[in-house]
Design an enzyme around this catalytic site. Structure first.
Site, PDB file in Angstrom:
ATOM      1  N   ILE A  94      42.528  40.145  37.116  1.00  0.00           N
ATOM      2  CA  ILE A  94      43.008  39.658  38.407  1.00  0.00           C
ATOM      3  C   ILE A  94      43.319  38.169  38.341  1.00  0.00           C
ATOM      4  O   ILE A  94      44.335  37.705  38.868  1.00  0.00           O
ATOM      5  CB  ILE A  94      41.966  39.941  39.507  1.00  0.00           C
ATOM      6  CG1 ILE A  94      41.794  41.447  39.707  1.00  0.00           C
ATOM      7  CG2 ILE A  94      42.367  39.281  40.824  1.00  0.00           C
ATOM      8  CD1 ILE A  94      40.632  41.811  40.613  1.00  0.00           C
ATOM      9  N   ARG A 153      35.160  31.162  30.205  1.00  0.00           N
ATOM     10  CA  ARG A 153      34.179  30.814  29.183  1.00  0.00           C
ATOM     11  C   ARG A 153      34.788  30.805  27.791  1.00  0.00           C
ATOM     12  O   ARG A 153      34.366  30.053  26.917  1.00  0.00           O
ATOM     13  CB  ARG A 153      33.010  31.804  29.230  1.00  0.00           C
ATOM     14  CG  ARG A 153      32.077  31.599  30.405  1.00  0.00           C
ATOM     15  CD  ARG A 153      30.977  32.621  30.445  1.00  0.00           C
ATOM     16  NE  ARG A 153      31.507  33.960  30.703  1.00  0.00           N
ATOM     17  CZ  ARG A 153      30.762  35.053  30.813  1.00  0.00           C
ATOM     18  NH1 ARG A 153      29.450  34.977  30.672  1.00  0.00           N
ATOM     19  NH2 ARG A 153      31.316  36.219  31.067  1.00  0.00           N
ATOM     20  N   ASP A 186      31.693  27.490  31.545  1.00  0.00           N
ATOM     21  CA  ASP A 186      30.839  28.584  32.026  1.00  0.00           C
ATOM     22  C   ASP A 186      30.348  28.198  33.416  1.00  0.00           C
ATOM     23  O   ASP A 186      29.459  27.365  33.571  1.00  0.00           O
ATOM     24  CB  ASP A 186      29.661  28.785  31.075  1.00  0.00           C
ATOM     25  CG  ASP A 186      28.730  29.908  31.533  1.00  0.00           C
ATOM     26  OD1 ASP A 186      29.002  30.530  32.589  1.00  0.00           O
ATOM     27  OD2 ASP A 186      27.720  30.149  30.845  1.00  0.00           O
ATOM     28  N   TYR A 215      24.983  42.657  42.272  1.00  0.00           N
ATOM     29  CA  TYR A 215      26.358  42.152  42.380  1.00  0.00           C
ATOM     30  C   TYR A 215      26.834  42.218  43.826  1.00  0.00           C
ATOM     31  O   TYR A 215      27.384  41.244  44.359  1.00  0.00           O
ATOM     32  CB  TYR A 215      27.245  42.993  41.470  1.00  0.00           C
ATOM     33  CG  TYR A 215      28.732  42.755  41.590  1.00  0.00           C
ATOM     34  CD1 TYR A 215      29.313  41.577  41.142  1.00  0.00           C
ATOM     35  CD2 TYR A 215      29.564  43.751  42.101  1.00  0.00           C
ATOM     36  CE1 TYR A 215      30.690  41.377  41.224  1.00  0.00           C
ATOM     37  CE2 TYR A 215      30.944  43.562  42.182  1.00  0.00           C
ATOM     38  CZ  TYR A 215      31.496  42.376  41.746  1.00  0.00           C
ATOM     39  OH  TYR A 215      32.856  42.194  41.835  1.00  0.00           O
ATOM     40  N   LYS A 217      27.949  39.070  46.433  1.00  0.00           N
ATOM     41  CA  LYS A 217      29.274  39.013  47.051  1.00  0.00           C
ATOM     42  C   LYS A 217      29.184  39.099  48.581  1.00  0.00           C
ATOM     43  O   LYS A 217      30.027  38.514  49.285  1.00  0.00           O
ATOM     44  CB  LYS A 217      30.148  40.138  46.510  1.00  0.00           C
ATOM     45  CG  LYS A 217      30.549  39.961  45.055  1.00  0.00           C
ATOM     46  CD  LYS A 217      31.492  38.780  44.843  1.00  0.00           C
ATOM     47  CE  LYS A 217      32.160  38.826  43.479  1.00  0.00           C
ATOM     48  NZ  LYS A 217      33.115  37.716  43.267  1.00  0.00           N
ATOM     49  N   VAL A 228      39.907  47.947  40.434  1.00  0.00           N
ATOM     50  CA  VAL A 228      41.099  47.361  39.835  1.00  0.00           C
ATOM     51  C   VAL A 228      41.031  47.581  38.328  1.00  0.00           C
ATOM     52  O   VAL A 228      39.991  47.373  37.703  1.00  0.00           O
ATOM     53  CB  VAL A 228      41.209  45.852  40.129  1.00  0.00           C
ATOM     54  CG1 VAL A 228      42.515  45.293  39.575  1.00  0.00           C
ATOM     55  CG2 VAL A 228      41.118  45.592  41.628  1.00  0.00           C
TER      56      VAL A 228
END
Length: 257
Positions: free
Chosen positions: A19, A39, A55, A150, A154, A183
Site C-alpha cells: 500500500i 527498515r 525503524d 494489532y 489500530k 489487501v
C-alpha cells in the site's frame, strides 16, 4: 489531483512496497516530492522519491526523519502514516506476551504519534498540511484468533486521529484515516503463508478461511492502488473541507454503514 499539488513535500512511511508504495507512486505522479521510509532499503528508488532508512518502532527515529526532511526540503505538506504490521502470532489472548503487545503498539500506534509530533509544528507554522493515518478494518471488526493486539493498537490510532483532527483544524491542518480491509500485499501473502503452515493447511485453504472470516461481499482482496486512490483524494484540494473522518476500503466487509 491537480497542479496545485506540485512542489509540495510528502512523507509516506513504509513506502517501499504494498500500500505504501502505491501511495508514494500516486503522489509522485502528481508532481509531489515524496520521501519514503522503511527498515530495509529498496533495490531501486523511484524517480522523484527520496528514501530514508529507519525503524519507526525505535523512539528516536521520528526526530531523525523530521530533521533530515526539514534540512533537505525546508517544509512538509503531507504526512501519510502507512507503516504498520500485524506482528503477533494468532491464537488469542493466551499466546500473546507483553513483548507481542508492546511491539504491535510501538509499530502501529506510537510510531504515528511520534512522527506527527515531530512534524506537526511545521504544518502549524505554515497554516496548512494534511495527515492521513492508515488504520485497518480490523480496528472495528477484530478477529480474535488473528489480530487481537494489532486491532487494539489500530483502534487507538482511530481515536487519536479524531482527537488530533479536532485539535489542529483551526491551524489549517486536516487529519483523516483510511481503513483498508484485506489487501493483496507482500505482508498479507506472508501472513497467509504463515497461517497455512501453523494450521497445516494449504495456502489456498488459509486464503479462503480469511475471506470467510471477514465475509467480504465483493469476494476478493483489494489491490494496493485501490487504497492509494482514496489517499490521493484526501490530500488534494478537492478534500479541503474533509477532516476527522475514517474511510473504509474493505469491499463491504464492515457490517455497518
Amino acid at each position: 489531483m491537480n497542479h496545485s499539488l506540485k512542489e509540495m513535500v510528502a512523507l509516506v512511511t513504509g513506502g517501499t512496497k504494498g500500500i505504501g508504495k502505491a501511495i508514494a507512486d500516486r503522489l509522485s505522479n502528481a508532481g509531489i516530492q515524496v520521501i519514503i521510509t522503511a527498515r530495509t532499503a529498496p533495490a531501486e528508488v523511484t524517480e522523484g522519491q527520496y528514501f530514508i532508512q529507519s525503524d519507526l518502532a525505535q523512539p528516536e527515529s521520528a526526530e531523525i526523519i523530521a530533521a533530515e526532511i526539514l534540512e533537505k526540503y525546508g517544509r512538509i505538506d503531507i504526512i501519510v502514516n502507512n507503516a504498520g504490521a500485524n506482528l503477533s502470532p494468532g491464537g488469542g489472548f493466551s499466546t500473546l506476551s507483553d513483548e507481542h503487545w508492546n511491539n504491535d503498539w510501538q509499530t502501529n500506534f506510537m510510531s504515528v504519534v511520534r512522527i506527527n509530533k515531530a512534524l506537526l509544528p511545521v504544518m502549524i507554522d505554515q497554516k496548512s498540511g494534511v495527515i492521513v493515518n492508515i488504520s485497518t478494518g480490523a480496528a472495528k471488526l477484530p478477529v480474535w484468533e488473528m489480530t487481537m493486539s494489532y486491532s487494539s493498537a489500530k483502534a487507538a490510532l482511530n481515536a487519536y486521529s479524531k482527537a488530533l483532527a479536532n485539535e489542529v483544524a483551526t491551524h489549517g491542518v486536516r487529519v483523516n484515516v483510511v481503513s483498508p480491509g484485506l489487501v493483496e500485499t507482500p505482508l498479507m501473502l506472508e501472513f497467509i503463508q504463515n497461517m497455512a503452515q501453523s494450521s497445516s493447511v494449504t495456502q489456498e485453504e488459509a486464503y479462503q478461511s480469511v475471506m470467510e472470516k471477514l465475509n467480504v461481499p465483493l469476494g476478493r482482496m483489494a489491490e494496493p492502488d485501490e487504497v492509494a486512490g482514496i489517499v490521493a483524494y484526501l490530500v488534494s484540494p478537492e478534500a479541503k473541507y474533509i477532516t476527522g473522518v475514517n474511510y473504509s476500503v474493505d469491499g463491504g466487509a464492515l457490517p455497518t454503514i
